[in-house]
Write an enzyme that holds these catalytic residues in place. Structure first.
Site, PDB file in Angstrom:
ATOM      1  N   HIS A   1       0.821  -1.222   0.000  1.00 21.51           N
ATOM      2  CA  HIS A   1       0.000   0.000   0.000  1.00 21.51           C
ATOM      3  C   HIS A   1       0.853   1.270   0.000  1.00 21.51           C
ATOM      4  O   HIS A   1       0.334   2.359  -0.282  1.00 21.51           O
ATOM      5  CB  HIS A   1      -0.922   0.032   1.220  1.00 21.51           C
ATOM      6  CG  HIS A   1      -1.950  -1.047   1.246  1.00 21.51           C
ATOM      7  ND1 HIS A   1      -2.749  -1.329   0.161  1.00 21.51           N
ATOM      8  CD2 HIS A   1      -2.320  -1.925   2.220  1.00 21.51           C
ATOM      9  CE1 HIS A   1      -3.560  -2.334   0.462  1.00 21.51           C
ATOM     10  NE2 HIS A   1      -3.309  -2.720   1.694  1.00 21.51           N
TER      11      HIS A   1
ATOM     12  N   ASP B   1      -3.194 -10.360  -2.240  1.00 20.64           N
ATOM     13  CA  ASP B   1      -3.667  -9.854  -0.952  1.00 20.64           C
ATOM     14  C   ASP B   1      -5.118  -9.418  -1.112  1.00 20.64           C
ATOM     15  O   ASP B   1      -5.537  -9.007  -2.198  1.00 20.64           O
ATOM     16  CB  ASP B   1      -2.798  -8.668  -0.533  1.00 20.64           C
ATOM     17  CG  ASP B   1      -3.074  -8.157   0.865  1.00 20.64           C
ATOM     18  OD1 ASP B   1      -2.309  -8.485   1.774  1.00 20.64           O
ATOM     19  OD2 ASP B   1      -4.063  -7.399   1.021  1.00 20.64           O
TER      20      ASP B   1
ATOM     21  N   HIS C   1      -6.583  -6.870  -0.205  1.00 22.33           N
ATOM     22  CA  HIS C   1      -6.722  -5.432  -0.470  1.00 22.33           C
ATOM     23  C   HIS C   1      -5.941  -5.045  -1.723  1.00 22.33           C
ATOM     24  O   HIS C   1      -4.903  -5.639  -2.035  1.00 22.33           O
ATOM     25  CB  HIS C   1      -6.225  -4.628   0.730  1.00 22.33           C
ATOM     26  CG  HIS C   1      -6.897  -4.986   2.013  1.00 22.33           C
ATOM     27  ND1 HIS C   1      -6.256  -5.712   3.001  1.00 22.33           N
ATOM     28  CD2 HIS C   1      -8.155  -4.769   2.440  1.00 22.33           C
ATOM     29  CE1 HIS C   1      -7.101  -5.907   4.008  1.00 22.33           C
ATOM     30  NE2 HIS C   1      -8.256  -5.347   3.689  1.00 22.33           N
TER      31      HIS C   1
ATOM     32  N   ASP D   1      -4.752 -12.774   3.841  1.00 18.86           N
ATOM     33  CA  ASP D   1      -5.994 -12.162   4.321  1.00 18.86           C
ATOM     34  C   ASP D   1      -7.143 -12.371   3.336  1.00 18.86           C
ATOM     35  O   ASP D   1      -8.267 -11.932   3.596  1.00 18.86           O
ATOM     36  CB  ASP D   1      -5.817 -10.674   4.630  1.00 18.86           C
ATOM     37  CG  ASP D   1      -5.040  -9.914   3.579  1.00 18.86           C
ATOM     38  OD1 ASP D   1      -4.707 -10.498   2.535  1.00 18.86           O
ATOM     39  OD2 ASP D   1      -4.753  -8.723   3.809  1.00 18.86           O
TER      40      ASP D   1
END
Length: 383
Positions: A152, A188, A190, A280
Site C-alpha cells: 500500500h 492480498d 486489499h 488475508d
C-alpha cells in the site's frame, strides 16, 4: 496432519530471506487496528499486523513438511539511497524524522513506533536481497518473508500498515538489472495500490491485483481498485484491477486466474515474475471477506509457477504482505509454496478442510471484467 514427503528435484528449492529484527516492529494493542483504549474493555487485542503472524509463518517453514525444500538466507537492512528508486526523498525524510522523534501514526492504523523504522529497513533490504539472488542466478525462486508489509506504500506516502513498498523496490531493481518486463500479481485481499501507483505510467511492468471490492478508504488510499484504473500514458492498459465480490472462494479465484490473469501474462510475456501474497484473502481472516482455503492458495501458486517456467525461465520472487489469522495464515502460506513447488499431492492437510462456496456470482463478475478488458485494454483486444 502431513502426508508422506513428496520427492522433488534437488534444484526445486525456495530461497527464504528473513531476519528476526523485523519482529521488533511493535504495533501495539487497542480496538482492532486503532490503538485506542475505550476504557470499557478488559482485553485489548493486538493490532492485526503483529509479530505473532510471521512467527508462525517462519516456524511452519522451518518445521512443517515443506521444510526440506526451504533454504534460509539472512536478510539485511536497506540503505536509504536504495529507497529512492521508488520513493521520494521528501517522503523518506518524513519517515526518518518520525523515527527520530519517537514515532508517529502516519495514517489510520499505521503506526511507526520505536523500533519500527529498523524493521522497515530490514523488510525492504531483505526483499531487495531476494530479488538480487534471482537476478544473479543463485536461485530461481525466492521468498521475502517480511514485515511490515509494503504494497500500500506509495512513492510519497504510507498507507494500510505499509511504510516502504518492498515489492516495488524489488521490481525496480529487476528493471535496473536488465529485465525487460515484469509481472506483479497481487493476491492480498486489499488492492495493491502502492505498487500500482509506482508503475502506473510504465509499460514495462504489468500490475495485476485480485482483491475484494472495497474501494478507497481515505486520503492515504485514494485509489479505488476499480476496473477502469488502467494506468496512464505509456502505462495505459498495464494496470489490471480485478475487484471480486465478497465471499469469492477457491473456484472464483481459480476462474479469475484462468480467464483473466493467465491470458494477460501470456500476452505480456514477462522475463521476471513477482507474486505478492497476502493470506488475508482466506476464509477466516479478520481483515478480509473472501473465502480462499489452502487448496485455493495451492492452485494459485501452481498456476504462477507454470507461468514463470513458461516465460521467465522459472524466475519468481514472492513477497509477503497481509494475512492476519495467526494460525490459518501460516497454513495458507505453506499451501501457496506447495503450489509453487508443484508438488504432486498436498504436503499438509487443511485443518478447516471444507468451506461452502457458490461461485455463480463471482463468475458473472469475472466475465464482465473480461469483456471490459477486451474492449478497453489495447494489448488484450485479441486475447
Amino acid at each position: 496432519m502431513a502426508s508422506s514427503v513428496v520427492a522433488l528435484p534437488a534444484d526445486n528449492l525456495i530461497h527464504v530471506f528473513w531476519d528476526e529484527g523485523m519482529l521488533k516492529h511493535d504495533t501495539g494493542r487497542g480496538v482492532f487496528d486503532t490503538g485506542m483504549d475505550p476504557g470499557f474493555l478488559d482485553v485489548l487485542e493486538k493490532h492485526p499486523e503483529n509479530s505473532d503472524r510471521v512467527k508462525n509463518m517462519c516456524s511452519i517453514l522451518k518445521r512443517g513438511p515443506i521444510s526440506p525444500f526451504i533454504t534460509w538466507h539472512q536478510g539485511r537492512p536497506a540503505q536509504v539511497s536504495e529507497l529512492l528508486s521508488f520513493h521520494t526523498q521528501e517522503y523518506v525524510n518524513e519517515l526518518i524524522e518520525a523515527d527520530r522523534n519517537g514515532g508517529k501514526e502516519l495514517c489510520g492504523g499505521t503506526f511507526l513506533n520505536p523500533g519500527s523504522w529498523d524493521s522497515t529497513l530490514l523488510a525492504a533490504g531483505s526483499t531487495l536481497s531476494a530479488m538480487k539472488h534471482i537476478i544473479d542466478g543463485q536461485g530461481k525462486i525466492a521468498y521475502a518473508l517480511v514485515r511490515p508489509p509494503g504494497h500500500h506504500a506509495q512513492p510519497t506516502q504510507a498507507d494500510g500498515y505499509c511504510f516502504l513498498n518492498n515489492a516495488g523496490l524489488a521490481v525496480q531493481l529487476a528493471l535496473d538489472g536488465g529485465c525487460r518486463k515484469v509481472v506483479v500479481l497481487d493476491i492480498d485481499v486489499h488492492y495493491g495500490n502502492g505498487t500500482a501507483e509506482g508503475f502506473y505510467r510504465s509499460d514495462k511492468v504489468l500490475t495485476i491485483s485480485l482483491h475484494m471490492n472495497h474501494g478507497s478508504w481515505g486520503p492515504s488510499h485514494p485509489q479505488g481498485g476499480t476496473i477502469d484504473e488502467l494506468g496512464e500514458g505509456e502505462g495505459f492498459g498495464y494496470n489490471l484491477n480485478i475487484p471480486l465480490p465478497n465471499g469469492t472462494g477457491d473456484k472464483g479465484y481459480g476462474y479469475a486466474m484462468q480467464h483473466l490473469v493467465v491470458p494477460a501474462i501470456e500476452k505480456f510475456e514477462p522475463d521476471m515474475m513477482v507474486l505478492v501474497v497476502g493470506q488475508d484473502s482466506s476464509a477466516f481472516d479478520s481483515n478480509g471477506r473472501q473465502c480462499l482455503t489452502m487448496e485455493g492458495y495451492r492452485e494459485i501458486g501452481r498456476t504462477i509457477r507454470g507461468m514463470a517456467d513458461k516465460y521467465s525461465n522459472g524466475r519468481l520472487l514472492i513477497v509477503q504482505e497481509g494475512g492476519y489469522h495467526v494460525t490459518y495464515s501460516a497454513y495458507c502460506l505453506h499451501a501457496t509454496l506447495e503450489g509453487v513447488l508443484d508438488v504432486s499431492e498436498p504436503l499438509l492437510s487443511d485443518p478447516i478442510a471444507y468451506y461452502p462456496e457458490d461461485d455463480s456470482f463471482p463468475t458473472k463478475i469475472i466475465e464482465t471484467i473480461k469483456k471490459y478488458h477486451k474492449e478497453a485494454v489495447p494489448f488484450l483486444k485479441d486475447a
